[in-house]
Write a protein that holds these residues in place. Sequence first.
Motif, mmCIF file in Angstrom:
data_model
loop_
_atom_site.group_PDB
_atom_site.id
_atom_site.type_symbol
_atom_site.label_atom_id
_atom_site.label_comp_id
_atom_site.label_asym_id
_atom_site.label_seq_id
_atom_site.Cartn_x
_atom_site.Cartn_y
_atom_site.Cartn_z
ATOM 1 N N ARG A 12 -59.381 26.002 17.349
ATOM 2 C CA ARG A 12 -58.053 26.104 16.557
ATOM 3 C C ARG A 12 -56.779 25.602 17.199
ATOM 4 N N VAL A 13 -56.777 25.747 18.521
ATOM 5 C CA VAL A 13 -55.230 25.200 19.028
ATOM 6 C C VAL A 13 -55.359 23.632 18.728
ATOM 7 N N LEU A 14 -56.458 22.937 18.969
ATOM 8 C CA LEU A 14 -56.496 21.430 18.678
ATOM 9 C C LEU A 14 -56.226 21.294 17.119
ATOM 10 N N GLU A 15 -56.801 22.101 16.312
ATOM 11 C CA GLU A 15 -56.511 21.764 14.836
ATOM 12 C C GLU A 15 -55.322 21.959 14.449
ATOM 13 N N ALA A 16 -54.596 23.010 14.994
ATOM 14 C CA ALA A 16 -53.431 23.246 14.546
ATOM 15 C C ALA A 16 -52.648 22.144 15.155
ATOM 16 N N ALA A 17 -52.484 21.645 16.511
ATOM 17 C CA ALA A 17 -51.967 20.498 17.062
ATOM 18 C C ALA A 17 -51.808 19.337 16.211
ATOM 19 N N GLU A 18 -53.017 18.906 15.840
ATOM 20 C CA GLU A 18 -53.437 17.904 14.904
ATOM 21 C C GLU A 18 -52.364 17.890 13.615
ATOM 22 N N ARG A 19 -52.355 19.119 13.037
ATOM 23 C CA ARG A 19 -51.473 19.214 11.918
ATOM 24 C C ARG A 19 -50.045 19.046 12.204
ATOM 25 N N LEU A 20 -49.777 19.802 13.243
ATOM 26 C CA LEU A 20 -48.250 19.480 13.683
ATOM 27 C C LEU A 20 -48.064 17.878 13.989
ATOM 28 N N ALA A 21 -48.805 17.322 14.624
ATOM 29 C CA ALA A 21 -48.927 15.825 15.024
ATOM 30 C C ALA A 21 -48.684 15.082 13.564
ATOM 31 N N GLU A 22 -49.502 15.397 12.507
ATOM 32 C CA GLU A 22 -49.482 14.722 11.312
ATOM 33 C C GLU A 22 -48.058 14.988 10.674
ATOM 34 N N ARG A 23 -47.856 16.350 10.608
ATOM 35 C CA ARG A 23 -46.469 16.563 10.030
ATOM 36 C C ARG A 23 -45.495 15.706 10.556
ATOM 37 N N ILE A 24 -45.049 15.858 11.988
ATOM 38 C CA ILE A 24 -44.156 15.016 12.555
ATOM 39 C C ILE A 24 -44.099 13.378 12.293
#
Length: 339
Positions: free
Chosen positions: A201-213
């Motif tokens: 879940r941490v990696l999934e949330a990080a992917e969403r954050l990276a995409e948002r940025i």
Amino acid sequence: MSVYSIPSPYSGLYTEGMWIRLVAEFDEPVRVEDSPRLGIRIGEELRYADFAPSHLGRRYSTPEHRSRNEYLPRFDYLIRTDDVDTDGFSISADAVDFTEGALLNEGGEAVEVEITSITSAEGYPTGGINPRRRSLPAREPGLELPEHPVDGTPRPRVCADEQTRARGRHPVLVEEWDGTPFSFYFNTNGMPEHLQADAERVLEAAERLAERIEVQIGYPIFKVEGFLEDPEVEYPISGSECPWRERGQIVWMYWERAQANYQCAMTAGSLSFDNGTVAHSTFHLFGFDHSPNDWRGEHDYWKGNWMSQRLTGVYVDEEDVGVTFEDVDALRCIFPEGG
């Protein structure tokens, strides 16, 4: 009724993704049933702030609020891009809406509510460059609150001292930035096997954050590479000794307490947190500190860019990435395209 939040210290406005927080005060305890709302007049539009349970936004509330939450129900409204009222929003005497919920007294009877006064907060300078929050004299309901202007339209800032302030936290990532996206890993060393799904879940949330940025600023700051299984990787309990680390790495791992080490670009925690905490801790590694309106104390201007109150810990829900437009926009100035 009090307005607890204040506008952004950067733009002086409530902008897209920021919270307006309102606190109602009662002389006796009240119990909330379902979801009562509070109407806010923003320009020509009537918006509704939803009831916020006391366990939400713990960093965005004073110790008094938490100890007296039965007397001080809170209501939150998240600014939309089309919200505009540069004269300041207003709250009427009959603003509490019971269409979808109720406030009950200790006997279980519905409480009728009329707002008699509005105590508004404002940001003010302290003689230095750290704005703080203070309460203004009470006003009658229905009046515009000029210290609370709203303009939700996202507008990129003109870069100023963001990179210098980020360097005040001594984050290694700022020094290493050359335009190449950082590599984000989760190291499984020392993690109990039953937490594998939480690590994913941490990696999934990080992917969403990276995409948002990347979508917002037009280029990536980091990319999620997946898991590390390196037994040499350990969280540095003190200091900045991390000989195992490769240049440009961001590493998360399991730890009993939430920690962020700027010099090693490493963060750790128990994994029992909302997705917004992934963004919160990662932004620490980018050179950010908590909002100056966090109740715990004044923050040094030169030791980190301030997070929004939302990124400081007031997430929409457990799935929320937790950043505002202004949080992400500051990354352009700290990590300019091309290095």
